[in-house]
Scaffold this active site. Structure first.
Site, PDB file in Angstrom:
ATOM      1  N   GLN A 120       0.683  -1.429  -0.512  1.00 38.73           N
ATOM      2  CA  GLN A 120      -0.349   0.099  -0.223  1.00 38.73           C
ATOM      3  C   GLN A 120       1.378   1.414  -0.271  1.00 38.73           C
ATOM      4  OE1 GLN A 120      -1.309  -1.226   3.620  1.00 38.73           O
ATOM      5  NE2 GLN A 120      -1.814   1.380   4.502  1.00 38.73           N
ATOM      6  N   CYS A 126      -5.322   0.449   3.852  1.00 37.98           N
ATOM      7  CA  CYS A 126      -5.203  -1.249   4.326  1.00 37.98           C
ATOM      8  C   CYS A 126      -6.345  -1.951   4.054  1.00 37.98           C
ATOM      9  CB  CYS A 126      -4.477  -1.214   5.663  1.00 37.98           C
ATOM     10  SG  CYS A 126      -5.307  -0.335   6.931  1.00 37.98           S
ATOM     11  N   HIS A 431      -5.875  -0.953  11.595  1.00 38.83           N
ATOM     12  CA  HIS A 431      -5.568  -1.819  10.306  1.00 38.83           C
ATOM     13  C   HIS A 431      -5.812  -2.838  10.052  1.00 38.83           C
ATOM     14  CE1 HIS A 431      -1.946  -2.475   7.420  1.00 38.83           C
ATOM     15  NE2 HIS A 431      -1.041  -3.134   8.122  1.00 38.83           N
ATOM     16  N   ASN A 452       0.140  -9.663   5.618  1.00 43.63           N
ATOM     17  CA  ASN A 452      -0.083  -7.912   5.502  1.00 43.63           C
ATOM     18  C   ASN A 452      -0.154  -6.957   3.765  1.00 43.63           C
ATOM     19  OD1 ASN A 452      -0.192  -5.066   6.361  1.00 43.63           O
ATOM     20  ND2 ASN A 452       1.549  -5.234   7.987  1.00 43.63           N
TER      21      ASN A 452
END
Length: 510
Positions: A120, A126, A431, A452
């Site tokens: 990102q 996110c 997040h 992630n």
């Protein structure tokens, strides 16, 4: 080289520091035994707070000098000073045992993790990366793709435009509120922030669809969004003041021109977005997507973004996902401030005005974790929201409540509960990521594998490991299929939601 030779080795510093800090802790316990409120006995009325505070309302310079003199008289404290003032706090206090135990090994894992690991960059997208990383798994299986990304920038464009409209409509809805009221100030605080929530993704996909990233790749300002965000925020605050003034005007012609004025404002927002992100594909016009599948076969697809997204609910794609229709997924949350098995919402939080509201089914952590394990067993990735900055190391890719020993380092106790952290604004959802594996021992989850969106340079090739205890303390949300929770939990979706104010911690956008 000389500087390196004169430097005390990190291992020596850490060992001696730990020895000294432990002795300080024991010494402090000897001098100042802990006293609970129950240890005090008051005869008659308890003293007033002002009496208890007498003589302690300011910082005493003499006392501070005495504390410092006593502290630095011990050579081991001076060693601690050298270590802590010249090195990263986390490097000194990182638990070696935790870094060894937190391995990327799991006995239950989804068979197909999407690739490549996404990035990102310098943006707060996110939630868009996590959601598209969930969506892409089914599409990669359908089209037999080795690597694939959906365009996060496409959803980002429409989200910004929708948020601008959402903010202006809410400003018009609240014209009778004082400008300095908490509600209006909250509406003005971050009108087009990068963050979002699962229901907001659902709104965007339902209205605008999805496109492959190759057809609408990131622009510079998608990857570095702060300047665009500041510009849009300033403009919308100015627009909000203008609309409030017009709405309160006694001139009928002024009030009647509100719709046209608001449309002009949105058109200007659209101009900024188009010039900074690039013109997006039309949601209802067909695009042509050409690619080679994993076997090297050429394929050409012609679909509109809306039709492309609709594939996620098609029977063949649902079968590929083990019987899960992603459009039916909903959010479980764990917020111990509120009763469990209760439907929650946040007033005036959203992106598409009049669209799907943000709702959460509040459950205990065992219920949430059981649903996540069941999803992973079925081969399904799980979108989740957490407070990623707590007890974590982004370079190592570890999230563990035992990672840093602040008690040993400073002889302090940090023991707030999850509910207390929310009430004190110490923690919130910051997040969104994706669960792809879990390690279970004797029926209990021990650690989780996390996909992630911070590039493959972070963690282990982009993947983090999260301990079960960290999940208990800092995970707030998991998006699950109704089939993986009980009928009792499903019934909560039919409740009238309890509305929380916009400034509540559950109003934080990942």
């Amino acid at each position: 080289m000389g500087a390196n030779e004169s430097k005390i080795p990190d291992a020596v510093i850490t060992a001696k520091l730990a020895e000294r800090l432990r002795s300080m802790e024991l010494e402090n316990q000897r001098r100042s035994p802990s006293l609970d409120e129950k240890d005090y006995v008051y005869v008659g009325e308890q003293p007033a707070l002002s009496t208890l505070r007498a003589g302690s309302s300011d910082v005493s310079i003499d006392a501070a000098e005495d504390w410092q003199k006593e502290l630095l008289a011990d050579p081991k404290n001076r060693l601690a000073l050298a270590a802590l003032s010249s090195n990263s706090l986390t490097n000194i206090l990182t638990s070696r045992a935790a870094t060894i135990a937190d391995t990327q090994t799991f006995n239950i894992k989804i068979p197909f993790e999407g690739t490549p690991v996404t990035n990102q960059r310098s943006s707060g997208r996110c939630w868009l990366f996590a959601s598209t990383n969930v969506f892409r798994v089914a599409l990669m299986q359908k089209y037999k793709l080795k690597e694939f990304e959906l365009s996060q920038a496409y959803l980002f464009f429409w989200d910004k435009l929708e948020k601008a409209n959402y903010m202006l409509e809410n400003i018009l809805d609240t014209v009778d509120e004082p400008l300095d009221s908490r509600l209006v100030q909250e509406l003005l605080s971050s009108p087009v922030g990068d963050g979002g929530q699962w229901d907001m993704v659902a709104n965007l996909v339902s209205k605008y669809g999805l496109v492959p990233q190759s057809l609408y790749p990131d622009s510079y300002n998608a990857q570095n969004s702060s300047a665009m965000g500041r510009l849009l925020t300033t403009k919308l605050r100015e627009d909000a003041l203008c609309l409030r003034t017009m709405a309160k005007s006694k001139n009928p012609a002024t009030r009647s021109s509100l719709p046209a004025t608001k449309e002009k404002m949105l058109r200007e927002v659209h101009l900024i977005l188009t010039l900074m992100l690039g013109p997006p594909p039309s949601p209802n016009k067909k695009f042509t997507w050409q690619f080679y599948d994993r076997d090297g076969a050429f394929t050409s697809v012609e679909l509109s973004p809306v039709d492309f997204a609709a594939q996620l609910s098609k029977p063949n794609v649902v079968r590929a996902l083990g019987g899960t229709d992603v459009s039916r997924l909903f959010s479980l949350v764990n917020d111990p401030r509120h009763e469990y098995l209760r439907l929650l919402t946040v007033e005036r939080l959203g992106n598409v005005y009049g669209g799907r509201p943000i709702t959460y089914v509040n459950v205990d952590m065992p219920t949430m974790k059981a649903a996540c394990v069941a999803m992973i067993k079925r081969g399904l990735p799980v979108f989740f929201g957490c407070d990623v900055g707590k007890s974590s190391d982004s370079d190592m890719g570890i999230m563990d409540t035992e990672l840093y020993d602040y008690g040993l380092g400073f002889n302090i106790s940090l023991g707030m509960s999850k509910a207390e952290r929310l009430m004190a604004r110490e923690s919130a959802m910051t997040h969104a990521m994706v669960l792809t594996a879990v390690h279970v021992v004797d029926g209990k989850s021990v650690r989780w594998r996390v996909e992630n969106s911070w590039s493959k340079e972070r963690g282990t090739e982009g993947y983090f490991v999260m301990t079960d205890k960290w999940m208990d303390e800092f995970v707030y949300q998991a998006v699950v299929d109704p089939a993986f929770v009980s009928e009792e939990v499903n019934k909560v979706l039919k409740q009238e939601p309890k509305a929380l104010p916009l400034w509540d911690p559950l109003g934080a956008l990942a």
